[in-house]
Design a protein around this motif. Structure first.
Motif, PDB file in Angstrom:
ATOM      1  N   HIS A  35      56.713 -45.449  11.293  1.00 50.99           N
ATOM      2  CA  HIS A  35      57.112 -44.092  11.683  1.00 50.99           C
ATOM      3  C   HIS A  35      56.893 -43.104  10.533  1.00 50.99           C
ATOM      4  N   LEU A  36      57.151 -43.549   9.306  1.00 52.19           N
ATOM      5  CA  LEU A  36      56.900 -42.681   8.155  1.00 52.19           C
ATOM      6  C   LEU A  36      55.437 -42.299   8.072  1.00 52.19           C
ATOM      7  N   VAL A  38      53.312 -42.177  10.601  1.00 51.34           N
ATOM      8  CA  VAL A  38      53.037 -41.237  11.696  1.00 51.34           C
ATOM      9  C   VAL A  38      53.385 -39.816  11.249  1.00 51.34           C
ATOM     10  N   ASP A  39      54.548 -39.656  10.637  1.00 52.80           N
ATOM     11  CA  ASP A  39      54.956 -38.336  10.166  1.00 52.80           C
ATOM     12  C   ASP A  39      53.998 -37.811   9.093  1.00 52.80           C
ATOM     13  N   ALA A  40      53.595 -38.688   8.195  1.00 48.82           N
ATOM     14  CA  ALA A  40      52.711 -38.260   7.109  1.00 48.82           C
ATOM     15  C   ALA A  40      51.360 -37.826   7.643  1.00 48.82           C
ATOM     16  N   ALA A  42      50.745 -36.669  10.690  1.00 46.21           N
ATOM     17  CA  ALA A  42      50.943 -35.420  11.435  1.00 46.21           C
ATOM     18  C   ALA A  42      51.036 -34.236  10.487  1.00 46.21           C
ATOM     19  N   ALA A  43      51.693 -34.431   9.353  1.00 50.66           N
ATOM     20  CA  ALA A  43      51.862 -33.334   8.391  1.00 50.66           C
ATOM     21  C   ALA A  43      50.527 -32.864   7.817  1.00 50.66           C
ATOM     22  N   HIS A  94      56.526 -41.319  19.549  1.00 49.66           N
ATOM     23  CA  HIS A  94      56.675 -40.526  18.323  1.00 49.66           C
ATOM     24  C   HIS A  94      55.381 -39.776  18.002  1.00 49.66           C
ATOM     25  N   LYS A  98      54.540 -35.621  18.133  1.00 50.50           N
ATOM     26  CA  LYS A  98      53.966 -34.896  16.999  1.00 50.50           C
ATOM     27  C   LYS A  98      52.620 -34.248  17.359  1.00 50.50           C
ATOM     28  N   SER A 234      50.919 -43.908   3.750  1.00 49.28           N
ATOM     29  CA  SER A 234      51.695 -42.840   3.105  1.00 49.28           C
ATOM     30  C   SER A 234      51.675 -42.966   1.596  1.00 49.28           C
TER      31      SER A 234
END
Length: 343
Positions: A35-36, A38-40, A42-43, A94, A98, A234
């Motif tokens: 999940h981390l 995925v967020d990275a 997307a950012a 998730h 995003k 990440s």
């Protein structure tokens, strides 16, 4: 026009490259780390994250084969890294929340069935399965777009799989790939991507790269790649067999921005652009008098030459056409000549 669409995103030569950030098994079996990442991704503006779906007992028998980029058997590694169907469903949700496309590579029939049940928009098939015709036929039966990596396979091997995809009438893309981790530049072989495009003109083509920089992917864009794939993490200090060939967030941003820039820069023809006119005005040279010229004087290099700016009627390219002709009027020094000045 050769193209395919995944979740409304059209992919092909007339569109900017589709960049796949492959998280793969870089999570090492930790859903939280997945999940981390995925967020990275997307950012950094990523359009797509890709995982690997491993149902180990359907994928392989127990074995002690150690991959070249690992220190443990593939059996042990996949037992540790395989995510559950529930975890993959959460990751898909998730990623889509995003605004990204979720893809995953199935390594078995059970894995493909799991992804179909999850409602994935397309399938990515890895190089190891490129000649696994039973699995390719099974996946093609779902009728969804397929992106097929072609590492460790020659044109004849790829053709057998392409014949299956064509028979099922599914849109497909072929990614050139070198299955060496990491891939030295001299083994990347970007010309092989062009060879795929020539051999399979109905395929969208791209590059799945395992080198340690973005350079091959950016070079591939200049040669027409419509899809780019690299592993993503990440944090490059994390453990994992694919971490050494993975992008970090900064690399991903550079690849996304760089591929768009090169896509916009490629193409065109060698012609003078209207946008170049302001530069032409000062950079070109015009024919000018370098001494006072009287009516009837013969024009030669002692009284005319070429100087900036390029705003005169007679450009430097026509200088020789004036030599030996006569002036039909008095011409002061430092005057841009026009055709009315000569007989």
């Amino acid at each position: 026009m050769v193209e395919l669409a995944i979740s409304g995103r059209t992919i092909g030569p007339q569109h900017s490259p589709f960049v796949i950030a492959e998280i793969g098994i870089n999570h090492e079996g930790s859903e939280d780390k997945a999940h981390l990442m995925v967020d990275a991704a997307a950012a950094q503006g990523s359009e797509c994250v890709k995982f690997q779906t491993h149902v180990v007992v359907d994928e392989m028998i127990a074995n002690d084969v150690v991959p070249g980029n690992a220190s443990e058997s593939i059996w042990t590694m996949m037992q540790r890294c395989a995510l559950s169907a529930e975890a993959e469903a959460r990751l898909k949700r998730h990623a889509e929340e995003k605004g990204m496309i979720f893809l995953s590579t199935p390594f078995s029939r059970a894995a493909a069935d799991r992804l179909q049940a999850l409602g994935v928009a397309a399938f990515k098939i890895g190089s190891g399965e490129c000649n696994n015709t039973p699995l390719i036929r099974h996946i093609a039966g779902f009728g969804k777009p397929i992106i097929l990596s072609t590492g460790m396979n020659g044109i004849a091997d790829v053709r057998r799989s392409v014949d299956i995809l064509r028979a099922h009438k599914v849109p497909f893309a072929l990614l050139h790939c070198t299955s060496v981790y990491p891939t030295p530049y001299e083994l990347v072989r970007l010309n092989a991507m062009s060879e795929l495009a020539q051999a399979f003109p109905d395929a969208v083509v791209g590059l799945s790269d395992h080198s340690v920089t973005n350079y091959p992917c950016l070079g591939a864009v200049a040669l027409g790649a419509s899809i780019l794939e690299r592993h993503f993490t990440s944090d490059k200090s994390w453990p994992g067999p694919d971490i050494p060939v993975s992008m970090d967030p900064r690399d991903l941003r550079d690849l996304i921005e760089g591929s768009k820039a090169i896509y916009r820069a490629r193409g065109g023809t060698k012609e003078i652009l209207k946008e170049e006119q302001p530069t032409i005005d000062f950079a070109y040279a015009s024919v000018v008098s370098i001494a006072p010229i009287r009516r009837g004087d013969v024009l030669d290099a002692s009284n005319i030459w070429v100087k900036r700016p390029g705003t005169g009627e007679i450009r430097a390219a026509d200088f020789e056409r004036l030599l030996g002709r006569k002036a039909c009027a008095d011409i002061p020094k430092d005057t841009q000549l026009s055709w009315d000045h000569v007989l």
